[in-house]
Motif scaffolding. Structure first.
Motif, PDB file in Angstrom:
ATOM      1  N   SER A  81      13.126  10.049  -4.225  1.00 45.25           N
ATOM      2  CA  SER A  81      12.856  10.652  -5.530  1.00 45.25           C
ATOM      3  C   SER A  81      11.524  10.167  -6.095  1.00 45.25           C
ATOM      4  O   SER A  81      10.744  10.952  -6.649  1.00 45.25           O
ATOM      5  N   VAL A  82      11.248   8.868  -5.946  1.00 44.75           N
ATOM      6  CA  VAL A  82       9.983   8.317  -6.441  1.00 44.75           C
ATOM      7  C   VAL A  82       8.812   8.859  -5.634  1.00 44.75           C
ATOM      8  O   VAL A  82       7.813   9.335  -6.189  1.00 44.75           O
ATOM      9  N   ALA A  83       8.914   8.795  -4.307  1.00 50.80           N
ATOM     10  CA  ALA A  83       7.814   9.228  -3.450  1.00 50.80           C
ATOM     11  C   ALA A  83       7.531  10.717  -3.614  1.00 50.80           C
ATOM     12  O   ALA A  83       6.371  11.130  -3.668  1.00 50.80           O
ATOM     13  N   SER A  84       8.564  11.529  -3.725  1.00 42.45           N
ATOM     14  CA  SER A  84       8.371  12.968  -3.837  1.00 42.45           C
ATOM     15  C   SER A  84       7.651  13.344  -5.125  1.00 42.45           C
ATOM     16  O   SER A  84       6.868  14.291  -5.158  1.00 42.45           O
ATOM     17  N   ASP A 125      -2.966   4.343  -6.852  1.00 46.98           N
ATOM     18  CA  ASP A 125      -2.505   3.951  -5.515  1.00 46.98           C
ATOM     19  C   ASP A 125      -1.748   2.630  -5.555  1.00 46.98           C
ATOM     20  O   ASP A 125      -0.734   2.465  -4.877  1.00 46.98           O
ATOM     21  N   ILE A 126      -2.267   1.680  -6.345  1.00 46.58           N
ATOM     22  CA  ILE A 126      -1.585   0.389  -6.464  1.00 46.58           C
ATOM     23  C   ILE A 126      -0.201   0.571  -7.097  1.00 46.58           C
ATOM     24  O   ILE A 126       0.794   0.011  -6.630  1.00 46.58           O
ATOM     25  N   ALA A 127      -0.153   1.378  -8.162  1.00 47.28           N
ATOM     26  CA  ALA A 127       1.130   1.641  -8.820  1.00 47.28           C
ATOM     27  C   ALA A 127       2.089   2.361  -7.871  1.00 47.28           C
ATOM     28  O   ALA A 127       3.290   2.045  -7.804  1.00 47.28           O
ATOM     29  N   PHE A 128       1.561   3.334  -7.129  1.00 46.93           N
ATOM     30  CA  PHE A 128       2.360   4.078  -6.153  1.00 46.93           C
ATOM     31  C   PHE A 128       2.944   3.130  -5.110  1.00 46.93           C
ATOM     32  O   PHE A 128       4.142   3.189  -4.787  1.00 46.93           O
ATOM     33  N   PHE A 129       2.100   2.232  -4.593  1.00 45.02           N
ATOM     34  CA  PHE A 129       2.560   1.293  -3.583  1.00 45.02           C
ATOM     35  C   PHE A 129       3.638   0.369  -4.130  1.00 45.02           C
ATOM     36  O   PHE A 129       4.669   0.144  -3.477  1.00 45.02           O
ATOM     37  N   GLU A 130       3.422  -0.166  -5.335  1.00 41.54           N
ATOM     38  CA  GLU A 130       4.376  -1.106  -5.907  1.00 41.54           C
ATOM     39  C   GLU A 130       5.725  -0.446  -6.195  1.00 41.54           C
ATOM     40  O   GLU A 130       6.781  -1.039  -5.971  1.00 41.54           O
ATOM     41  N   LEU A 131       5.688   0.799  -6.688  1.00 42.07           N
ATOM     42  CA  LEU A 131       6.943   1.506  -6.987  1.00 42.07           C
ATOM     43  C   LEU A 131       7.737   1.779  -5.716  1.00 42.07           C
ATOM     44  O   LEU A 131       8.946   1.517  -5.647  1.00 42.07           O
ATOM     45  N   VAL A 132       7.062   2.314  -4.696  1.00 38.28           N
ATOM     46  CA  VAL A 132       7.763   2.617  -3.446  1.00 38.28           C
ATOM     47  C   VAL A 132       8.231   1.331  -2.775  1.00 38.28           C
ATOM     48  O   VAL A 132       9.341   1.258  -2.241  1.00 38.28           O
TER      49      VAL A 132
END
Length: 229
Positions: free
Chosen positions: A106-109, A164-171
């Motif tokens: 759900s987060v990645a999508s 990108d940093i936020a994306f990486f940390e969330l996933v």
């Protein structure tokens, strides 16, 4: 005579534009460049594909590539804006691995749609390169445009770098919370974006220094000629 600042500025913008192009069209086009690698096993994924012993999935701007270590090699999704990690089901038989649980999916999508901003940053950098090239060739009144678009491209590159940093940390946090999910590894596309931003940040400064020096040198030269007379 072409000034040094225009030569360095053109090279700097050219390299930054190339880096942003590679990042914008990374996985699945440039298969060795990715934002995030998710280990689909229970061990720790390696950054180097040659040392990778667990099945993995690499996430890019317009899709993903996965190697399930089943003898089929690297398989990639079709390029598209916003993608769902459940699409990996087309490459495997059976249920999805724990690392691709519903929370991770759900987060990645949702966040993969925003990765298209990398293409926007590349587009702005490409315009900046066009202006830098015109300035290098001596076209009038384009130095300021080149500096402005360098600033715009640098701001866009910095914004997507933060995302990108936020994306990486969330996933990464979602993968870590999934049972027996393995690990999430930071990809090399993030570092390329950072380097491109640094180049675009420095380039307007070089243009500014060059213009200031260009304003001073002719005047001093002219005063020396007057003294000779």
């Amino acid at each position: 005579m072409v000034s040094w600042n225009k030569i360095l500025g053109l090279l700097s913008v050219a390299v930054a534009t190339l880096l942003l192009a590679i990042v914008a069209f990374d996985v699945p086009a440039f298969k060795s460049v990715y934002f995030l690698r998710i280990d689909l096993g229970n061990g720790t994924a390696s950054n180097a594909a040659v040392n990778q012993t667990n099945p993995f999935i690499d996430l890019g701007t317009l899709g993903f590539c996965t190697d399930l270590q089943d003898g089929k090699g690297l398989q990639c999704s079709k390029p598209q804006v916003g993608y769902n990690l459940s699409e990996i089901a087309q490459f495997i038989s059976g249920p999805l691995p724990p690392a691709l649980s519903s929370s991770v999916n759900s987060v990645a999508s949702s966040l993969t749609k925003v990765l298209v901003l990398h293409i926007v940053a590349f587009g702005i950098a490409l315009i900046s390169f066009a202006f830098a090239l015109l300035a290098f060739l001596g076209a009038p009144l384009v130095d300021c445009c080149s500096s402005c678009f360098c600033g715009f491209a640098g701001s866009a590159a910095f914004a997507v770098f933060i995302f990108d940093i936020a994306f990486f940390e969330l996933v990464k946090s979602r993968v870590a919370s999934a049972e027996n999910a393995g690990a999430a590894i930071l990809g090399n596309a993030l570092y390329l974006t950072l380097f491109a931003w640094l180049l675009l940040f420095v380039t307007p400064i070089m243009f500014l220094i060059g213009r200031c020096c260009g304003c001073c040198i002719p005047s001093s030269h002219h005063s020396n000629e007057k003294s000779y007379h």
